[in-house]
Design an enzyme around this catalytic site. Structure first.
Site, short mmCIF file in Angstrom:
data_model
loop_
_atom_site.label_atom_id
_atom_site.label_comp_id
_atom_site.label_asym_id
_atom_site.label_seq_id
_atom_site.Cartn_x
_atom_site.Cartn_y
_atom_site.Cartn_z
N THR A 91 0.85 -1.21 0.00
CA THR A 91 0.00 0.00 0.00
C THR A 91 0.88 1.25 0.00
O THR A 91 1.95 1.25 0.61
CB THR A 91 -0.91 -0.03 1.23
OG1 THR A 91 -1.83 -1.10 1.09
CG2 THR A 91 -1.70 1.27 1.39
N GLY A 92 0.39 2.31 -0.66
CA GLY A 92 1.12 3.57 -0.69
C GLY A 92 1.53 3.93 -2.11
O GLY A 92 1.27 3.18 -3.06
N ASP B 273 6.26 -4.13 -1.27
CA ASP B 273 5.57 -3.07 -0.52
C ASP B 273 6.55 -1.93 -0.25
O ASP B 273 7.77 -2.14 -0.25
CB ASP B 273 5.06 -3.66 0.81
CG ASP B 273 4.01 -2.82 1.50
OD1 ASP B 273 3.71 -1.71 1.01
OD2 ASP B 273 3.49 -3.28 2.54
N GLY B 274 6.02 -0.77 -0.01
CA GLY B 274 6.85 0.39 0.33
C GLY B 274 7.15 0.43 1.82
O GLY B 274 6.78 -0.46 2.58
N ASP C 296 8.21 3.57 5.16
CA ASP C 296 8.48 4.95 5.54
C ASP C 296 9.94 5.15 5.90
O ASP C 296 10.47 6.25 5.73
CB ASP C 296 7.58 5.33 6.73
CG ASP C 296 6.12 5.19 6.34
OD1 ASP C 296 5.69 5.87 5.40
OD2 ASP C 296 5.41 4.36 6.95
N GLY D 86 3.47 2.01 7.84
CA GLY D 86 2.18 2.38 8.42
C GLY D 86 1.79 3.82 8.19
O GLY D 86 0.74 4.26 8.66
N GLY E 261 0.60 4.93 5.66
CA GLY E 261 -0.66 4.88 4.94
C GLY E 261 -1.76 4.16 5.71
O GLY E 261 -2.81 3.82 5.15
N GLU F 104 -0.82 -5.19 6.06
CA GLU F 104 0.50 -5.36 5.44
C GLU F 104 1.30 -6.43 6.19
O GLU F 104 1.86 -7.34 5.58
CB GLU F 104 1.27 -4.03 5.45
CG GLU F 104 0.71 -3.03 4.45
CD GLU F 104 1.29 -1.63 4.59
OE1 GLU F 104 1.18 -0.86 3.63
OE2 GLU F 104 1.84 -1.29 5.66
N LYS G 151 14.33 7.44 1.99
CA LYS G 151 13.79 6.59 3.06
C LYS G 151 14.88 5.81 3.80
O LYS G 151 14.61 5.23 4.86
CB LYS G 151 12.79 5.59 2.46
CG LYS G 151 11.61 6.23 1.72
CD LYS G 151 10.54 6.64 2.67
CE LYS G 151 9.31 7.23 2.00
NZ LYS G 151 8.62 6.35 1.08
C1 5RP Z 1 1.32 2.13 4.22
C2 5RP Z 1 2.81 2.03 4.22
C3 5RP Z 1 3.52 2.60 3.04
O1 5RP Z 1 4.22 1.57 2.43
C4 5RP Z 1 4.45 3.66 3.51
O2 5RP Z 1 3.70 4.66 4.19
C5 5RP Z 1 5.21 4.31 2.33
O3 5RP Z 1 4.33 5.09 1.57
P1 5RP Z 1 4.78 5.76 0.22
O4 5RP Z 1 5.21 4.67 -0.71
O5 5RP Z 1 3.56 6.48 -0.25
O6 5RP Z 1 5.92 6.71 0.52
O7 5RP Z 1 3.42 1.51 5.10
O8 5RP Z 1 0.77 1.70 5.43
#
Ligand code: 5RP
Length: 228
Positions: free
Chosen positions: A28-29, A81-82, A84, A95, A97, A103, A121
């Site tokens: 997600t994200g 997955d991405g 922060d 988290g 998002g 996740e 990051k």
């Molecule tokens: C969602 C997440 C996202 O992977 C994290 O916030 C990174 O977001 P982005 O890819 O928009 O920078 O953990 O819960």
């Protein structure tokens, strides 16, 4: 190059790791969304995709990716997955998002997990980003007091803040609320993870430790691969 272009680069590189017939966990994200788009572009046959949020499910559906659920496909071949923050040993904060619980459930069901991120990051120590903590809505302010005690034990001068947005208190897809710990170096991520998890009312936290098998970091010049 913008961070969004770096995210796109990482997402496209990760999509190359997917093979026909795989069960794929979709993160997600914004970075994960680039992966989802690149995966759809590949047109691989026989995929089954398990999304980690309603937002990702909507995007994947729109792009024609075949969706499944963790109930129907409890074993996932690869999740992308991405994050922060990406710290040493590929310890992560996730988290931002508000999808951390789903996740983590999907990551833990996966044979392999690849985290994708833009270069900003990557950190030497976790804690620049505020650590998200998912809390049951019932009595959440009481739980927040207990979270504050745990954070104080770990050297934080303040408790965690209830996450709100324009429409009011943010709710996760599961109906829980999110508290964000203040930023500050997390000296002992494993102990903090255990202490938060021990509190009744805390559903999950955004420390993803020993879960990522590889990181693909988007750079201006290409991508960098990191291992734990
Ligand atoms: C969602 C997440 C996202 O992977 C994290 O916030 C990174 O977001 P982005 O890819 O928009 O920078 O953990 O819960």
């Amino acid at each position: 190059m913008s961070s969004d272009e770096q995210k796109k680069r990482a997402g496209e590189a990760a999509a190359q790791r997917v093979e026909a017939g795989m069960v794929v966990g979709l993160g997600t994200g914004s970075t994960a969304a680039w992966f989802v788009r690149a995966l759809a572009d590949r047109g691989l046959s026989g995929l089954r995709c398990v999304p980690t949020s309603e937002a990702t499910a909507d995007l994947a559906r729109e792009l024609g990716l075949p969706l499944s659920t963790l109930e129907d496909t409890p074993r996932i071949d690869l999740t992308v997955d991405g994050a922060d923050e990406v710290g040493p040993g590929l310890a992560l904060i996730k988290g931002g998002g508000a999808a951390l619980l789903r996740e983590k459930l999907v990551w833990e069901a996966s044979a392999r997990c690849i985290v994708i991120a833009d270069a900003a990051k990557v950190v030497d120590r976790l804690g620049r980003f505020r650590l998200p903590i998912e809390v049951v809505a019932f009595g959440h302010r009481t739980t927040a007091n207990r979270i504050a005690d745990v954070l104080a034990d770990h050297g934080f001068g303040q408790g965690a803040a209830l996450r709100t947005a324009e429409r009011g208190i943010v709710r996760t897809d599961g109906g829980n609320v999110i508290y964000d710990a203040p930023s500050g170096v997390i000296e002992n991520p494993a102990q903090l993870a255990a202490d938060l998890k021990s509190l009744t009312g805390v559903v999950e936290h955004g420390l993803f430790l020993d879960l990522a098998d590889e990181a693909i970091i988007g750079l201006d010049s290409g991508v960098e691969h990191l291992n734990p």
